[in-house]
Enzyme design. Structure first.
Site, PDB file in Angstrom:
ATOM      1  N   HIS A 197      44.850  43.633  36.873  1.00  0.00           N
ATOM      2  CA  HIS A 197      44.838  42.565  37.884  1.00  0.00           C
ATOM      3  C   HIS A 197      43.751  41.569  37.503  1.00  0.00           C
ATOM      4  O   HIS A 197      42.591  41.935  37.336  1.00  0.00           O
ATOM      5  CB  HIS A 197      44.583  43.144  39.275  1.00  0.00           C
ATOM      6  CG  HIS A 197      45.712  43.978  39.788  1.00  0.00           C
ATOM      7  ND1 HIS A 197      45.524  45.159  40.473  1.00  0.00           N
ATOM      8  CD2 HIS A 197      47.058  43.811  39.701  1.00  0.00           C
ATOM      9  CE1 HIS A 197      46.707  45.676  40.786  1.00  0.00           C
ATOM     10  NE2 HIS A 197      47.646  44.881  40.327  1.00  0.00           N
ATOM     11  N   GLU A 200      39.949  41.065  38.953  1.00  0.00           N
ATOM     12  CA  GLU A 200      39.056  42.219  39.018  1.00  0.00           C
ATOM     13  C   GLU A 200      38.177  42.277  37.763  1.00  0.00           C
ATOM     14  O   GLU A 200      38.330  43.138  36.904  1.00  0.00           O
ATOM     15  CB  GLU A 200      39.890  43.487  39.222  1.00  0.00           C
ATOM     16  CG  GLU A 200      40.682  43.429  40.521  1.00  0.00           C
ATOM     17  CD  GLU A 200      41.775  44.494  40.653  1.00  0.00           C
ATOM     18  OE1 GLU A 200      41.797  45.426  39.824  1.00  0.00           O
ATOM     19  OE2 GLU A 200      42.601  44.398  41.584  1.00  0.00           O
ATOM     20  N   ARG A 255      45.866  37.220  40.739  1.00  0.00           N
ATOM     21  CA  ARG A 255      46.041  38.673  40.563  1.00  0.00           C
ATOM     22  C   ARG A 255      47.103  39.026  39.515  1.00  0.00           C
ATOM     23  O   ARG A 255      46.921  39.944  38.710  1.00  0.00           O
ATOM     24  CB  ARG A 255      46.429  39.284  41.910  1.00  0.00           C
ATOM     25  CG  ARG A 255      46.885  40.737  41.894  1.00  0.00           C
ATOM     26  CD  ARG A 255      47.310  41.160  43.295  1.00  0.00           C
ATOM     27  NE  ARG A 255      48.033  42.417  43.329  1.00  0.00           N
ATOM     28  CZ  ARG A 255      47.479  43.597  43.559  1.00  0.00           C
ATOM     29  NH1 ARG A 255      46.174  43.688  43.729  1.00  0.00           N
ATOM     30  NH2 ARG A 255      48.217  44.689  43.625  1.00  0.00           N
ATOM     31  N   ARG A 273      53.017  47.079  39.552  1.00  0.00           N
ATOM     32  CA  ARG A 273      54.217  47.440  40.329  1.00  0.00           C
ATOM     33  C   ARG A 273      55.464  47.293  39.470  1.00  0.00           C
ATOM     34  O   ARG A 273      56.574  47.368  39.971  1.00  0.00           O
ATOM     35  CB  ARG A 273      54.366  46.527  41.568  1.00  0.00           C
ATOM     36  CG  ARG A 273      53.215  46.562  42.547  1.00  0.00           C
ATOM     37  CD  ARG A 273      53.117  47.880  43.290  1.00  0.00           C
ATOM     38  NE  ARG A 273      52.101  47.820  44.340  1.00  0.00           N
ATOM     39  CZ  ARG A 273      50.797  48.000  44.138  1.00  0.00           C
ATOM     40  NH1 ARG A 273      50.350  48.227  42.908  1.00  0.00           N
ATOM     41  NH2 ARG A 273      49.944  47.946  45.152  1.00  0.00           N
ATOM     42  N   HIS A 325      40.188  49.388  38.049  1.00  0.00           N
ATOM     43  CA  HIS A 325      40.503  48.338  39.012  1.00  0.00           C
ATOM     44  C   HIS A 325      39.275  48.059  39.888  1.00  0.00           C
ATOM     45  O   HIS A 325      38.236  48.687  39.748  1.00  0.00           O
ATOM     46  CB  HIS A 325      41.658  48.783  39.928  1.00  0.00           C
ATOM     47  CG  HIS A 325      42.917  49.139  39.203  1.00  0.00           C
ATOM     48  ND1 HIS A 325      44.050  48.371  39.259  1.00  0.00           N
ATOM     49  CD2 HIS A 325      43.235  50.207  38.420  1.00  0.00           C
ATOM     50  CE1 HIS A 325      45.001  48.929  38.535  1.00  0.00           C
ATOM     51  NE2 HIS A 325      44.534  50.050  38.024  1.00  0.00           N
ATOM     52  N   ALA A 326      39.437  47.156  40.855  1.00  0.00           N
ATOM     53  CA  ALA A 326      38.425  46.897  41.878  1.00  0.00           C
ATOM     54  C   ALA A 326      39.148  46.283  43.080  1.00  0.00           C
ATOM     55  O   ALA A 326      40.190  45.633  42.915  1.00  0.00           O
ATOM     56  CB  ALA A 326      37.363  45.931  41.343  1.00  0.00           C
ATOM     57  N   TYR A 327      38.672  46.495  44.286  1.00  0.00           N
ATOM     58  CA  TYR A 327      37.457  47.205  44.620  1.00  0.00           C
ATOM     59  C   TYR A 327      37.772  48.203  45.713  1.00  0.00           C
ATOM     60  O   TYR A 327      38.746  48.033  46.439  1.00  0.00           O
ATOM     61  CB  TYR A 327      36.370  46.220  45.140  1.00  0.00           C
ATOM     62  CG  TYR A 327      36.791  45.386  46.335  1.00  0.00           C
ATOM     63  CD1 TYR A 327      36.462  45.784  47.639  1.00  0.00           C
ATOM     64  CD2 TYR A 327      37.514  44.210  46.175  1.00  0.00           C
ATOM     65  CE1 TYR A 327      36.836  45.029  48.741  1.00  0.00           C
ATOM     66  CE2 TYR A 327      37.904  43.462  47.279  1.00  0.00           C
ATOM     67  CZ  TYR A 327      37.561  43.879  48.555  1.00  0.00           C
ATOM     68  OH  TYR A 327      37.953  43.133  49.652  1.00  0.00           O
ATOM     69  N   TYR A 377      46.983  54.149  49.593  1.00  0.00           N
ATOM     70  CA  TYR A 377      48.241  53.867  50.286  1.00  0.00           C
ATOM     71  C   TYR A 377      49.386  54.162  49.328  1.00  0.00           C
ATOM     72  O   TYR A 377      49.188  54.350  48.122  1.00  0.00           O
ATOM     73  CB  TYR A 377      48.316  52.416  50.777  1.00  0.00           C
ATOM     74  CG  TYR A 377      47.798  51.365  49.813  1.00  0.00           C
ATOM     75  CD1 TYR A 377      48.403  51.140  48.578  1.00  0.00           C
ATOM     76  CD2 TYR A 377      46.692  50.583  50.140  1.00  0.00           C
ATOM     77  CE1 TYR A 377      47.931  50.183  47.707  1.00  0.00           C
ATOM     78  CE2 TYR A 377      46.208  49.612  49.269  1.00  0.00           C
ATOM     79  CZ  TYR A 377      46.842  49.418  48.054  1.00  0.00           C
ATOM     80  OH  TYR A 377      46.369  48.475  47.193  1.00  0.00           O
ATOM     81  N   GLU A 399      38.922  52.677  41.284  1.00  0.00           N
ATOM     82  CA  GLU A 399      38.660  51.450  42.038  1.00  0.00           C
ATOM     83  C   GLU A 399      37.140  51.324  42.088  1.00  0.00           C
ATOM     84  O   GLU A 399      36.468  52.051  42.809  1.00  0.00           O
ATOM     85  CB  GLU A 399      39.242  51.537  43.456  1.00  0.00           C
ATOM     86  CG  GLU A 399      40.756  51.565  43.512  1.00  0.00           C
ATOM     87  CD  GLU A 399      41.387  50.198  43.298  1.00  0.00           C
ATOM     88  OE1 GLU A 399      40.637  49.202  43.270  1.00  0.00           O
ATOM     89  OE2 GLU A 399      42.617  50.138  43.152  1.00  0.00           O
TER      90      GLU A 399
END
Length: 438
Positions: A197, A200, A255, A273, A325-327, A377, A399
């Protein structure tokens, strides 16, 4: 090995601000990103009831807010920490709405443009003296990172081999560093990617830090020496090269990738995704304008296709997949797309627990860990799930810092502590691979 980085001196720390000051004094100076974020705010909301949750989803579309956390409005439920970036034009109306609806909120960032121009993530031509004085405690543009990779390939050929696995949508090379001692033909391997992304930035900073530490310490640190002797590391410092470049030149909070859609004006696909594992199901969007757009078909993005092909080709000896990744300060493992427990849960859970414990031992920073679907999630089409489903037994997504105070604008002064603690976690996972699972 001077190139591997000397600590940032106090004068060097002021160079970005000095450069900015000089630019402001020049005639015709245009603000960073054309002053597009002037007056923009980042606001945190935590809906307490179903009614508040519904209201937040309604205003998301009405005010066209940019979600920082979580990545999709569909993830917002009662008790969900929700960080939104709102433009100056819409912020007054939004705040009035929240006050009238009696929805509690907190302003995390009062003026986004000011934060950017105060040097939190300042994309300037600073630190261009020479690669021999490369500074690992500032963020670097794609061009700087790729120059750094080329330099290491020339100067550390005994441990580093650089190669390309393809090209991005806009034609940029997708470079990989293969790190490890050439001790024998067959060795197990660890894959690491950063910057899937674009916004990030701490991810690519960590990938570079990992390489630096490996080259600096493999003679003096027994654990690192063992890692580089018995394993290869395939490291992709910037996965989403087009998006990352765009985040430096046009939109700091971009992103997705930068591919074009023939039927919509919106560009890009969420590269996390776009993988062929429960593709475009829960937690992914079918609309090209959404940040979690899954793409027209699995592996539609050349960047995803190239990495998937490489992993498929080498999956027999790749034992771990690590994505940064973040965050949120989390260490996640499969599954993301469902609540089921993975077959080797005990081994993976043990590795995660020890990694998080090691990470917290330096500065006391706490990470949550667990299956992504329960800890964060549900999301479909993720690289981590794909790697696991394709035979890579240890698949993790980090993350990194923080939990929202700075969000995507993690200051450069926090690069060192973030990378130092994350390094311990990665070493812990890697050493876990070299032992029999308890």
């Amino acid at each position: 090995m001077k190139f591997l980085g000397k600590p940032r001196s106090q004068p060097a720390a002021f160079l970005p601000l000095c450069w900015l000051f000089l630019r402001i004094l020049q005639p015709g100076h245009s603000h960073l990103y054309n002053n597009r974020y002037a007056g923009d705010k980042v606001i945190r909301l935590i809906p307490k009831t179903e009614e508040e949750t519904y209201a937040l989803k309604k205003i998301h579309h009405q005010f066209k807010v940019d979600l920082w956390q979580p990545s999709s409005i569909s993830y917002v439920t009662e008790g969900t920490v929700t960080d939104v970036h709102i433009s100056q034009n819409a912020s007054r109306a939004l705040l009035t709405f929240l006050q009238e609806a009696n929805i509690q909120y907190k302003i995390l960032i009062e003026d986004l443009q000011k934060v950017l121009e105060n040097g939190n993530s300042l994309p300037t031509q600073r630190n261009r003296r020479s690669l021999s004085e490369y500074n690992y405690e500032v963020y670097h543009s794609l061009e700087e990172i790729q120059s750094w990779m080329h330099h290491l390939n020339k100067t550390h050929s005994g441990l580093i081999h650089m190669f390309s696995i393809g090209r991005s949508y806009e034609g940029r090379s997708l470079f990989i560093l293969k790190l490890g001692r050439k001790s024998r033909a067959y060795k197990r391997a660890v894959w690491m990617d950063c910057g899937i992304h674009a916004r990030e930035w701490i991810g690519p900073a960590f990938c570079q830090w990992f390489v630096r530490e490996a080259l600096l310490t493999y003679r003096s640190d027994a654990a690192m020496r063992k890692m580089l002797k018995h394993l290869y590391f395939y490291i992709m410092p910037v996965f989403n090269v087009d998006g990352y470049h765009f985040s430096w030149t046009h939109d700091r909070f971009w992103r997705k990738t930068r591919s074009r859609n023939s039927r919509f004006h919106c560009r890009g696909v969420d590269a996390n995704r776009n993988w062929k594992v429960k593709w475009c199901d829960e937690g992914a969007s079918v609309h090209p304008c959404d940040d979690t757009y899954c793409g027209p078909f699995p592996e539609s993005e050349p960047e995803v296709k190239a990495v998937a092909n490489f992993l498929r080709k080498h999956r027999k000896h790749i034992q771990a997949y690590l994505s940064f990744h973040a965050y949120a300060q989390m260490l996640l493992y499969p599954y993301s797309y469902k609540y089921a427990t993975i077959p080797n849960f005990n081994c993976v859970e043990s590795a995660a627990y020890k990694a998080v414990k090691a990470l917290g031992s330096v500065y006391g920073v706490r990470y949550r860990y667990g299956p992504a679907s329960r800890t964060l999630y549900v999301s479909s089409g993720s690289s981590m799930d794909w790697a696991y489903k394709n035979g890579i037994p240890y698949a993790f997504a980090f993350e990194l810092r923080d939990t929202g105070h700075f969000g995507f604008l993690l200051p450069e002064m926090l690069i060192r502590p973030t990378c130092t603690e994350t390094m311990l976690a990665v070493k812990n996972i890697t050493m876990h691979l070299l032992k029999k699972c308890p």
